[in-house]
Design a protein around this motif. Structure first.
Motif, PDB file in Angstrom:
ATOM      1  N   ARG A  73       1.025  -1.237  -0.025  1.00  0.00           N
ATOM      2  CA  ARG A  73       0.122   0.042   0.195  1.00  0.00           C
ATOM      3  C   ARG A  73       0.705   1.321   0.050  1.00  0.00           C
ATOM      4  NH1 ARG A  73      -5.545  -0.889   1.100  1.00  0.00           N
ATOM      5  NH2 ARG A  73      -5.819   1.135   1.646  1.00  0.00           N
ATOM      6  N   LEU A  74       1.844   1.146  -0.858  1.00  0.00           N
ATOM      7  CA  LEU A  74       2.592   2.453  -1.292  1.00  0.00           C
ATOM      8  C   LEU A  74       3.788   2.857  -0.007  1.00  0.00           C
ATOM      9  CD1 LEU A  74      -0.014   4.924  -2.887  1.00  0.00           C
ATOM     10  CD2 LEU A  74       1.111   3.039  -3.875  1.00  0.00           C
ATOM     11  N   THR A  75       4.033   1.747   0.869  1.00  0.00           N
ATOM     12  CA  THR A  75       4.923   1.888   1.538  1.00  0.00           C
ATOM     13  C   THR A  75       5.868   0.867   1.346  1.00  0.00           C
ATOM     14  OG1 THR A  75       3.811   0.642   3.471  1.00  0.00           O
ATOM     15  CG2 THR A  75       3.345   2.976   3.311  1.00  0.00           C
ATOM     16  N   ASP A  76       7.183   1.217   2.091  1.00  0.00           N
ATOM     17  CA  ASP A  76       8.503   0.157   2.009  1.00  0.00           C
ATOM     18  C   ASP A  76       8.450  -0.334   0.448  1.00  0.00           C
ATOM     19  OD1 ASP A  76      10.570  -1.515   2.797  1.00  0.00           O
ATOM     20  OD2 ASP A  76       9.119  -3.105   3.404  1.00  0.00           O
ATOM     21  N   PHE A  77       8.509   0.514  -0.449  1.00  0.00           N
ATOM     22  CA  PHE A  77       8.373   0.074  -1.930  1.00  0.00           C
ATOM     23  C   PHE A  77       9.677   0.188  -2.592  1.00  0.00           C
ATOM     24  CE2 PHE A  77       7.252   4.384  -1.372  1.00  0.00           C
ATOM     25  CZ  PHE A  77       8.143   5.043  -2.269  1.00  0.00           C
ATOM     26  N   ALA A  78      10.673   0.525  -2.053  1.00  0.00           N
ATOM     27  CA  ALA A  78      11.929   1.008  -2.870  1.00  0.00           C
ATOM     28  C   ALA A  78      12.477  -0.127  -3.575  1.00  0.00           C
ATOM     29  CB  ALA A  78      12.918   1.521  -1.728  1.00  0.00           C
ATOM     30  N   GLU A  79      12.704  -1.187  -3.060  1.00  0.00           N
ATOM     31  CA  GLU A  79      13.164  -2.502  -3.760  1.00  0.00           C
ATOM     32  C   GLU A  79      12.243  -2.904  -4.941  1.00  0.00           C
ATOM     33  OE1 GLU A  79      15.536  -5.206  -5.467  1.00  0.00           O
ATOM     34  OE2 GLU A  79      16.280  -3.425  -3.862  1.00  0.00           O
ATOM     35  N   PRO A  80      11.062  -3.232  -4.567  1.00  0.00           N
ATOM     36  CA  PRO A  80      10.199  -3.583  -5.899  1.00  0.00           C
ATOM     37  C   PRO A  80      10.119  -2.653  -6.814  1.00  0.00           C
ATOM     38  CG  PRO A  80       8.617  -3.524  -4.008  1.00  0.00           C
ATOM     39  CD  PRO A  80      10.284  -3.494  -3.455  1.00  0.00           C
ATOM     40  N   LEU A  81       9.965  -1.471  -6.522  1.00  0.00           N
ATOM     41  CA  LEU A  81      10.124  -0.455  -7.532  1.00  0.00           C
ATOM     42  C   LEU A  81      11.519  -0.298  -8.327  1.00  0.00           C
ATOM     43  CD1 LEU A  81       8.548   1.980  -8.693  1.00  0.00           C
ATOM     44  CD2 LEU A  81       9.523   3.454  -7.065  1.00  0.00           C
ATOM     45  N   ARG A  82      12.473  -0.424  -7.644  1.00  0.00           N
ATOM     46  CA  ARG A  82      13.714  -0.517  -8.191  1.00  0.00           C
ATOM     47  C   ARG A  82      13.858  -1.489  -9.438  1.00  0.00           C
ATOM     48  NH1 ARG A  82      17.570  -3.021  -9.154  1.00  0.00           N
ATOM     49  NH2 ARG A  82      16.831  -4.752  -7.552  1.00  0.00           N
ATOM     50  N   ALA A  83      13.374  -2.806  -8.949  1.00  0.00           N
ATOM     51  CA  ALA A  83      13.417  -4.086  -9.983  1.00  0.00           C
ATOM     52  C   ALA A  83      12.528  -3.799 -10.940  1.00  0.00           C
ATOM     53  CB  ALA A  83      12.911  -5.127  -9.250  1.00  0.00           C
ATOM     54  N   PHE A  84      11.317  -3.074 -10.640  1.00  0.00           N
ATOM     55  CA  PHE A  84      10.448  -2.860 -11.860  1.00  0.00           C
ATOM     56  C   PHE A  84      11.102  -1.896 -12.933  1.00  0.00           C
ATOM     57  CE2 PHE A  84       6.807  -0.627 -13.583  1.00  0.00           C
ATOM     58  CZ  PHE A  84       6.145  -1.493 -14.089  1.00  0.00           C
ATOM     59  N   LEU A  85      11.367  -0.729 -12.143  1.00  0.00           N
ATOM     60  CA  LEU A  85      11.973   0.249 -13.397  1.00  0.00           C
ATOM     61  C   LEU A  85      13.102  -0.189 -14.046  1.00  0.00           C
ATOM     62  CD1 LEU A  85      11.727   3.529 -11.102  1.00  0.00           C
ATOM     63  CD2 LEU A  85      10.231   2.598 -12.738  1.00  0.00           C
ATOM     64  N   ASP A  86      13.959  -1.050 -13.493  1.00  0.00           N
ATOM     65  CA  ASP A  86      14.988  -1.662 -14.058  1.00  0.00           C
ATOM     66  C   ASP A  86      14.513  -2.568 -15.404  1.00  0.00           C
ATOM     67  OD1 ASP A  86      18.164  -2.411 -14.386  1.00  0.00           O
ATOM     68  OD2 ASP A  86      17.233  -4.247 -14.247  1.00  0.00           O
ATOM     69  N   ALA A  87      13.609  -3.453 -14.850  1.00  0.00           N
ATOM     70  CA  ALA A  87      13.024  -4.186 -15.980  1.00  0.00           C
ATOM     71  C   ALA A  87      12.527  -3.515 -17.424  1.00  0.00           C
ATOM     72  CB  ALA A  87      11.994  -5.221 -15.200  1.00  0.00           C
ATOM     73  N   ILE A  88      11.842  -2.418 -17.056  1.00  0.00           N
ATOM     74  CA  ILE A  88      11.047  -1.777 -18.031  1.00  0.00           C
ATOM     75  C   ILE A  88      11.922  -0.588 -18.884  1.00  0.00           C
ATOM     76  CG2 ILE A  88       8.818  -2.088 -16.944  1.00  0.00           C
ATOM     77  CD1 ILE A  88       8.825   0.914 -16.401  1.00  0.00           C
ATOM     78  N   GLU A  89      13.072  -0.481 -18.444  1.00  0.00           N
ATOM     79  CA  GLU A  89      14.044   0.406 -18.813  1.00  0.00           C
ATOM     80  C   GLU A  89      14.086   0.437 -20.620  1.00  0.00           C
ATOM     81  OE1 GLU A  89      17.753   2.031 -20.559  1.00  0.00           O
ATOM     82  OE2 GLU A  89      17.244   0.061 -20.179  1.00  0.00           O
ATOM     83  N   PRO A  90      14.256  -1.073 -21.106  1.00  0.00           N
ATOM     84  CA  PRO A  90      14.549  -1.041 -22.464  1.00  0.00           C
ATOM     85  C   PRO A  90      13.046  -0.470 -23.289  1.00  0.00           C
ATOM     86  CG  PRO A  90      14.835  -3.265 -21.479  1.00  0.00           C
ATOM     87  CD  PRO A  90      14.587  -2.321 -20.433  1.00  0.00           C
ATOM     88  N   LEU A  91      12.129  -0.285 -22.681  1.00  0.00           N
ATOM     89  CA  LEU A  91      11.189   0.198 -23.563  1.00  0.00           C
ATOM     90  C   LEU A  91      11.332   1.873 -23.990  1.00  0.00           C
ATOM     91  CD1 LEU A  91       7.935  -1.027 -21.683  1.00  0.00           C
ATOM     92  CD2 LEU A  91       8.755  -1.747 -23.712  1.00  0.00           C
ATOM     93  N   GLY A  92      12.308   2.471 -23.244  1.00  0.00           N
ATOM     94  CA  GLY A  92      12.358   3.887 -23.323  1.00  0.00           C
ATOM     95  C   GLY A  92      11.245   4.592 -23.626  1.00  0.00           C
ATOM     96  N   PRO A  93      10.889   5.333 -24.578  1.00  0.00           N
ATOM     97  CA  PRO A  93       9.943   6.319 -24.783  1.00  0.00           C
ATOM     98  C   PRO A  93       8.649   5.570 -24.856  1.00  0.00           C
ATOM     99  CG  PRO A  93      11.247   6.202 -26.887  1.00  0.00           C
ATOM    100  CD  PRO A  93      11.950   5.568 -25.940  1.00  0.00           C
ATOM    101  N   ARG A  94       8.548   4.216 -25.182  1.00  0.00           N
ATOM    102  CA  ARG A  94       7.335   3.698 -25.209  1.00  0.00           C
ATOM    103  C   ARG A  94       6.548   3.593 -23.990  1.00  0.00           C
ATOM    104  NH1 ARG A  94      11.539   1.649 -27.874  1.00  0.00           N
ATOM    105  NH2 ARG A  94      11.430   0.770 -29.963  1.00  0.00           N
ATOM    106  N   THR A  95       7.390   3.801 -22.894  1.00  0.00           N
ATOM    107  CA  THR A  95       6.470   3.845 -21.492  1.00  0.00           C
ATOM    108  C   THR A  95       5.835   4.871 -21.488  1.00  0.00           C
ATOM    109  OG1 THR A  95       8.191   2.432 -20.526  1.00  0.00           O
ATOM    110  CG2 THR A  95       6.736   3.648 -19.076  1.00  0.00           C
TER     111      THR A  95
END
Length: 275
Positions: A73-95
């Motif tokens: 519920r939007l707390t203690d989110f740093a690690e899963p958010l980091r993993a998610f942002l790293d995973a979608i990075e190849p999309l570039g401007p498509r995100t």
């Protein structure tokens, strides 16, 4: 989604290897809801394949993982958010936007938590929030509180319009299933940013679906005339003709705003031949 059993061999060629499925969908529509990312963060190699299959101006609206939005519920989110942002990075401007869908229990009392969360997100992405608690639609003060929190960080409020769907009782198995699962909230059609996003749920009856989206044809055309760049997703309970309906909606808007660019021509289901 970009694969659906009822589309295979009818709208999309079949069989298709995984690395070709999105490319064929992208010949029908130029945007997609990334709903699977809600359940699990995809492998970076998988996301790289998505990028290879789409043009740089194709739009992904990717849902944040449920571990962030529903479990923590939007707390203690740093690690899963980091993993998610790293995973979608190849999309570039498509995100095009990261979609923060909140549970129905997320109430106006939780807006300060949302504000803190949004304030800690990297500005390298755009964000859009979908809420389902009735108070955000019935209580003007609650709606204003949420809008102010979103506007502070240039985030959008995603309406999920189910009013046409709930206008009369269900008449099919798919509609009966959706009847118990989809949120029943009042219509909202105000944009907070220049990139509004709309989710619309019609009926399995095409005529009723089209009747229900006429208000969105008007709103979308107005947004385009104002210089906004909206993204509209069309759903029905069975989604059997969703790509066809999406193109029909686009055509109706384009009839109002002729300068709107046409969608691409779909890849033929069967190879073209001379005879």
């Amino acid at each position: 989604m970009w694969t659906h059993k009822s589309w295979q061999g009818r709208l999309l060629a079949h069989p298709l290897p995984p690395q070709e499925r999105l490319r064929h969908y992208a010949s029908w529509c130029d945007a997609v809801e990334g709903n699977t990312t809600f359940y699990a963060t995809p492998a970076r190699d998988t996301v790289t394949s998505w990028a290879r299959q789409t043009d740089p101006d194709f739009r992904f609206v990717l849902k944040l993982p449920k571990v962030i939005t529903h479990e923590r519920r939007l707390t203690d989110f740093a690690e899963p958010l980091r993993a998610f942002l790293d995973a979608i990075e190849p999309l570039g401007p498509r995100t095009h936007a990261l979609w923060i869908q909140l549970p129905g229990s997320f109430s106006p009392a939780d807006v300060p938590t949302l504000s803190r969360f949004l304030g800690q997100l990297p500005r390298s992405h755009r964000y859009a929030v979908e809420v389902r608690h009735p108070a955000f639609f019935d209580d003007p003060r609650a709606a204003r509180l949420l809008a102010e929190a979103l506007t502070t960080v240039a985030a959008e409020w995603i309406p999920f319009d189910t009013t046409a769907f709930f206008a009369s009782p269900p008449t099919s198995d798919a509609e009966r299933d959706a009847w118990t699962k989809k949120p029943r909230v009042p219509l909202r059609s105000l944009a907070l940013t220049n990139r509004p996003i709309v989710r619309y749920l019609g009926r399995d009856d095409t005529t009723r679906t089209v009747e229900g989206w006429q208000r969105w044809v008007d709103v979308t055309a107005d947004w385009l005339r104002e210089g906004r760049s909206p993204t509209v997703f069309m759903h029905t309970p069975d989604n059997a003709d969703a790509p066809v309906l999406a193109r029909r909606f686009h055509d109706e808007v384009r009839a109002r705003v002729p300068e709107l660019e046409a969608l691409p021509e779909p890849i033929p289901v069967e190879p073209l031949t001379l005879f």
